[in-house]
Scaffold this motif. Structure first.
Motif, short mmCIF file in Angstrom:
data_model
loop_
_atom_site.label_atom_id
_atom_site.label_comp_id
_atom_site.label_asym_id
_atom_site.label_seq_id
_atom_site.Cartn_x
_atom_site.Cartn_y
_atom_site.Cartn_z
N ASN A 183 -2.94 -3.08 -9.71
CA ASN A 183 -3.02 -3.07 -8.24
C ASN A 183 -4.49 -2.89 -7.84
O ASN A 183 -4.98 -1.77 -7.73
CB ASN A 183 -2.15 -1.92 -7.70
N PRO A 236 -6.26 -3.53 -4.88
CA PRO A 236 -6.60 -2.80 -3.64
C PRO A 236 -6.47 -1.29 -3.79
O PRO A 236 -7.31 -0.54 -3.28
CB PRO A 236 -5.58 -3.35 -2.63
N LYS A 255 -10.14 -1.01 5.40
CA LYS A 255 -9.53 -0.99 4.07
C LYS A 255 -9.11 0.42 3.68
O LYS A 255 -8.11 0.61 2.99
CB LYS A 255 -10.52 -1.55 3.04
N ASP A 282 -5.78 1.02 5.44
CA ASP A 282 -4.70 0.29 4.78
C ASP A 282 -4.33 0.90 3.43
O ASP A 282 -3.16 0.92 3.04
CB ASP A 282 -5.11 -1.18 4.57
N GLY A 283 -5.33 1.43 2.75
CA GLY A 283 -5.08 1.99 1.43
C GLY A 283 -4.26 3.25 1.43
O GLY A 283 -3.66 3.62 0.41
#
Length: 321
Positions: free
Chosen positions: A123, A125, A55, A58-59
């Motif tokens: 948002n 995430p 994560k 991806d962030g």
């Protein structure tokens, strides 16, 4: 609006410290410092267990939003407070100004940032990524800000020793937690509420000790009701200054609504967890820690109250539209 129960617990803890300060005093036989240090390391170990390396990778994609949130947290906040330093030139004035710089230099808070962004339909995430990574960045940045302004008369500010303590008590447990995340990550989800209760209990213990020592030393004898209202007014002004600045910059960068919500909500939050932990490590024992934590605790209560109202309104508008 419901009053946050953790805020009520903080008030109760300070009240107990006022009437029963001995347990947290320097002469107490109860090893609260040791218990607090072990508790802090466990907090950050569990914090690491919640961070998924995938994560985090991806962030990194939404880098403009991340740069704005972290700049707001570690640059805009401190620079605003730094602009008022010329009004506090004396040693006593510097002691009054330092708590606000400490507040401004702290990382963002994780749980309430993500919850409020979720309510406002931002948002999520990106909120999780920024709130999580902020705590790691704060381990390096917050001590640097404080080293510049803690007066030599307050004690020896040995940055090397401070970083060693931060590494041992915070960074090593976090990295260990991240390394074990794939094996024990489900544990944090299964016992999420119990771990949250543990985190808050340790923070309340640190707050109790800080205020018990301050009450014994009569640190608050010079703080009047008018001073409390004045401090509250200053931190509300500080909050809204950063809130509107992040909104303005978000518009200039052409962020969509979800990203703007995340920038404003995550960029204006300050972590009470990191604040109470860092206060134990950054400031010498001779410094009035209770006075240092006072603006932070008022800010914590007000940020929850103000952002809750804004998030509810934003969430309703998003639903209607």
């Amino acid at each position: 609006m419901k009053i946050d129960r953790f805020v009520l617990a903080i008030i109760a803890t300070i009240t107990i410290a006022y009437f029963f300060p001995y347990w947290g005093s320097k002469d107490s036989t109860v090893p609260l410092d040791l218990i607090g240090s072990i508790g802090v390391s466990l907090i950050f170990f569990f914090y690491g267990l919640k961070l998924s390396p995938d994560k985090i990778k991806d962030g990194l994609k939404n880098w403009r939003l991340h740069v704005l949130v972290q700049s707001s947290t570690f640059l805009i906040f401190p620079l605003i407070v730094l602009g008022f330093k010329p009004f506090f030139l004396s040693e006593e004035g510097l002691t009054l100004w330092l708590p606000f710089l400490f507040l401004a230099a702290l990382p963002s808070t994780v749980s309430s940032s993500v919850v409020m962004v979720s309510i406002a339909k931002g948002n999520i995430p990106a909120a999780i990524f920024n709130a999580s990574i902020s705590g790691l960045i704060g381990i390096a940045i917050t001590p640097l800000w404080m080293e510049l302004f803690i007066p030599p008369t307050a004690g020896n500010f040995d940055l090397g020793a401070i970083y060693i303590k931060l590494i041992i008590e915070i960074l090593v447990p976090v990295m260990l937690g991240i390394a074990l995340q794939r094996y024990w990550g489900k544990f944090t989800n299964k016992y999420k509420s119990q771990l949250t209760l543990f985190d808050k209990s340790i923070i309340l213990l640190i707050i109790y000790k800080s205020f018990a020592e301050s009450f014994e030393d009569n640190v608050f004898s010079s703080v009047s009701i008018f001073d409390l209202f004045l401090i509250s007014g200053i931190i509300i002004g500080l909050f809204y200054s950063v809130y509107f600045l992040t909104g303005l910059i978000s518009n200039m960068l052409n962020f969509n609504t979800e990203d703007r919500i995340t920038a404003q909500f995550c960029g204006t939050k300050k972590s009470l967890v990191h604040g109470t932990v860092f206060s134990k490590i950054l400031f010498p024992s001779s410094f009035p820690i209770g006075l240092i934590l006072l603006p932070l605790m008022l800010f914590h209560a007000m940020q929850i109250f103000i952002i809750s109202i804004i998030a509810s309104k934003r969430g309703r508008r998003q639903t209607i539209s």
